[in-house]
Design a protein around this motif. Structure first.
Motif, short mmCIF file in Angstrom:
data_model
loop_
_atom_site.label_atom_id
_atom_site.label_comp_id
_atom_site.label_asym_id
_atom_site.label_seq_id
_atom_site.Cartn_x
_atom_site.Cartn_y
_atom_site.Cartn_z
N ASN A 463 52.82 28.69 35.47
CA ASN A 463 52.62 28.98 37.08
C ASN A 463 50.95 28.59 37.57
OD1 ASN A 463 55.08 30.99 37.57
ND2 ASN A 463 54.19 32.05 35.93
N THR A 492 50.46 26.90 41.05
CA THR A 492 51.57 25.89 41.46
C THR A 492 51.88 26.06 42.83
OG1 THR A 492 53.43 27.24 40.77
CG2 THR A 492 52.30 25.79 39.02
N GLU A 493 52.36 25.00 43.71
CA GLU A 493 52.88 24.99 44.75
C GLU A 493 53.70 26.10 44.96
OE1 GLU A 493 51.85 23.40 47.59
OE2 GLU A 493 50.37 22.23 46.86
N GLU A 494 54.76 26.27 44.08
CA GLU A 494 55.71 27.14 43.92
C GLU A 494 55.35 28.76 43.96
OE1 GLU A 494 57.16 23.46 42.10
OE2 GLU A 494 55.27 24.76 41.70
N MET A 496 52.28 29.59 45.05
CA MET A 496 51.84 29.97 46.41
C MET A 496 52.70 30.08 47.54
SD MET A 496 48.19 27.75 46.52
CE MET A 496 48.62 26.07 45.82
N LYS A 497 53.89 29.36 47.42
CA LYS A 497 54.84 29.77 48.57
C LYS A 497 55.59 31.15 48.30
CE LYS A 497 56.16 24.92 49.28
NZ LYS A 497 57.13 23.62 48.72
N LYS A 498 55.70 31.61 46.94
CA LYS A 498 56.42 32.62 46.63
C LYS A 498 55.58 33.95 47.07
CE LYS A 498 58.49 35.08 42.88
NZ LYS A 498 58.77 35.14 41.50
N TYR A 499 54.34 33.74 47.06
CA TYR A 499 53.40 34.91 47.20
C TYR A 499 52.32 34.32 48.31
CZ TYR A 499 54.65 36.75 42.70
OH TYR A 499 55.55 37.24 41.65
N SER A 500 52.89 34.42 49.55
CA SER A 500 52.03 33.87 50.71
C SER A 500 50.90 34.82 51.15
CB SER A 500 53.02 33.66 51.94
OG SER A 500 53.77 34.50 52.17
N LEU A 505 49.25 37.35 45.96
CA LEU A 505 49.15 36.01 45.23
C LEU A 505 48.06 36.46 43.88
CD1 LEU A 505 49.54 33.29 44.50
CD2 LEU A 505 47.69 32.58 45.95
N LYS A 533 43.13 27.75 45.95
CA LYS A 533 44.23 27.04 46.62
C LYS A 533 44.15 25.60 46.35
CE LYS A 533 46.13 30.83 49.19
NZ LYS A 533 46.52 31.19 50.47
#
Length: 558
Positions: A463, A492-494, A496-500, A505, A533
């Motif tokens: 992650n 990871t980008e994934e 950061m997208k999952k925990y906006s 996060l 980020k």
């Protein structure tokens, strides 16, 4: 023989016989070994290693234990039998110990009863460990041999060791691919003990000293100075059961302790304890202390200071004379406090790679910001371009065990060692350490942490896109001025997208770091965890610019 200081046992057994050599407090009282008793236990174990276990010269004996008198017998038995000793930090995790033991491949593992289970787990993972020996008294149903159950009364011939032979391998790093094991030779140790013995008259007022030892025996400062140098003088060395200041003070009173070797964090803790007691005094007594403390700044005679603060010094047992401190920078206000109440503070500087002492501040004109003049056996110079202190002399290590690349990074072909520290000398030849080139983080207790070690563990998390670890200096509280471990994680980008949501996060990353950190010893675990980020700044060769990351992070988060 005085020439080889680690073979001092025979002469000291005759010289000091029934005097206490080593003692440790346990729940029943004090377990003590006289010089004669230490000699007998040593020979018993050495004979067993040579005759029963058929150990060959150069094989490794690893020790996993808290400090105890029997550790002395293990160290001396290794010398007699021709083995190389590897003292381990018993606070390291299995993961870290496996990395170290895979490097040095010991044949024998000596463990305390408290570390037996850990030792057995390690034996399953490290094929080279053929034998486990319990150092202290075994439990009545123990199936493993102990130093106290070995055949007694046998003699064994000492195996000759040259001054170039490796006596100890001290690991300064555990979890990276190639752990760094400092090879300390008999020549290194001999030089250090003879040098320290030469300057001790400038530090201690008399010969027969009772020493309280609180540093772990895998620490070269303890092994070279607190153990070898003081045993060479016929001193009595005691190990407390607890490191709580009130318990330590109790042991000091009971054993009439004269001297201690400590790290600065312990001095700070002790100062805080004494000051807390002073705050509890009636108003008149408190005022009397404050007036006396202010006046003591102008008093140079220590006997007058000791008379002035005799009620405080009584807490130390009345005999206590001073501290030798090293392993981390000393806060001058802490040193000043003890000096004013009549307790001398002698600051040292060194590295594991220098066995370890490079300089000691001694004499009547000590400066609390300085680490004193370098020992006579060293040549020292400051690199004109970088300001780095470099040293050369018979205390400099042989090299890192089985690691010529890392050795070449710090040790030049002509013998000059790069200390990694920025230093300067005053007109009297005193050394001042003003900064560090290395990435190494020095914690308040003198423990050293390599950021690469922590990163190697955290980078295993899928992650995390990037990780950077560094030391952040505290600016408040009891640990003001000391370093703590700070970790910057780029998810990871994934992730950061999952925990906006920012809080979610951060919570997830902190949880992941803490889960992974159980692979590390508690003192190596990050205290401050920062989520970033943006990608980390890197050099042209893709190395993370650690100092830039540190500056940016501290600017935003302090």
């Amino acid at each position: 023989m005085k020439e080889n200081v680690l073979s001092l046992l025979d002469q000291n057994t005759k010289l000091y016989g029934e005097r206490i050599a080593l003692g440790k407090r346990n729940k029943y009282g004090w377990k003590e070994l006289t010089y004669k008793g230490l000699g007998l236990l040593t020979k018993q174990f050495a004979s067993y290693l040579i005759t029963d276990l058929q150990m060959q010269k150069g094989e490794r004996l690893a020790i996993l234990s808290e400090s105890m008198p029997e550790m002395g017998a293990c160290l001396f038995a290794a010398v007699i039998s021709g083995m190389v000793t590897v003292p381990l930090d018993n606070k390291l995790t299995i993961y870290e110990l496996v990395s170290i033991l895979s490097s040095c491949q010991p044949s024998v593992l000596a463990v305390s009863q408290a570390n037996l289970e850990k030792g057995l787990e390690l034996q399953k993972k490290i094929e080279s460990i053929k034998h486990i020996i319990i150092m202290d008294e075994p439990r009545y149903d123990s199936e493993y041999p102990s130093l106290y159950t070995l055949p007694s009364g046998r003699e064994c011939k000492w195996r000759h060791r040259s001054l170039r032979d490796t006596a100890l391998i001290i690991y300064t790093s555990g979890t990276t691919g190639a752990p760094k094991g400092v090879q300390t030779t008999f020549g290194n140790m001999t030089t250090q003990v003879l040098e320290m013995s030469k300057i001790l008259p400038e530090i201690l007022p008399h010969e027969n000293v009772n020493l309280l030892s609180i540093l772990p025996m895998n620490h070269l400062f303890e092994l070279t100075v607190g153990f070898s140098t003081f045993l060479n003088r016929g001193s009595s060395i005691f190990y407390p059961q607890s490191l709580k200041p009130k318990d330590v003070l109790g042991d000091m009173r009971e054993k009439k302790i004269d001297f201690m070797i400590v790290v600065p964090a312990f001095l700070k803790l002790l100062k805080n304890t004494i000051e807390a007691d002073i705050r509890m005094l009636p108003t008149e007594e408190k005022l009397l202390f404050e007036r006396s403390y202010a006046a003591a700044e102008y008093i140079t005679d220590y006997s007058i200071k000791r008379q002035l603060f005799r009620s405080i010094l009584a807490k130390f047992g009345g005999n206590f004379y001073g501290f030798m401190t090293g392993g981390a920078p000393l806060d001058p206000t802490v040193g000043e406090f003890f000096e004013r109440i009549g307790i001398k503070v002698f600051q040292c500087y060194g590295l594991s790679e220098t066995s370890p002492i490079i300089s000691v501040d001694r004499g009547d004109d000590r400066k609390l910001m300085s680490v004193g003049p370098v020992l006579d056996s060293y040549d020292a110079k400051i690199d004109e371009e970088t300001g780095e202190l470099m040293v050369k002399g018979p205390s400099v290590m042989k090299g890192y065990y089985n690691n010529p690349e890392k050795t070449a990074e710090v040790l030049e072909a002509d013998g000059w060692l790069h200390t990694g520290d920025i230093g300067e000398f005053d007109s009297d030849g005193r050394l001042y350490i003003t900064g560090r080139i290395k990435n190494m983080i020095v914690l308040s207790g003198g423990k050293k942490v390599f950021p690469e070690e922590v990163e190697a563990v955290l980078e295993g998390d899928l992650n995390f896109a990037e990780v950077c670890v560094f030391g952040a200096t505290r600016t408040s509280g009891a640990k003001d001025g000391t370093e703590e471990i700070m970790t910057v994680v780029v998810p990871t980008e994934e992730v950061m997208k999952k925990y906006s949501n920012e809080d979610e996060l951060e919570s997830f990353i902190v949880h992941e770091v803490k889960n992974l950190s159980v692979q590390l010893a508690p003192y190596k675990r990050p205290v401050n965890i920062v989520v970033r980020k943006e990608p980390l700044p890197r050099t042209a060769t893709r190395k993370v610019k650690r100092n830039v990351v540190k500056e940016q992070t501290l600017a935003q988060h302090v």
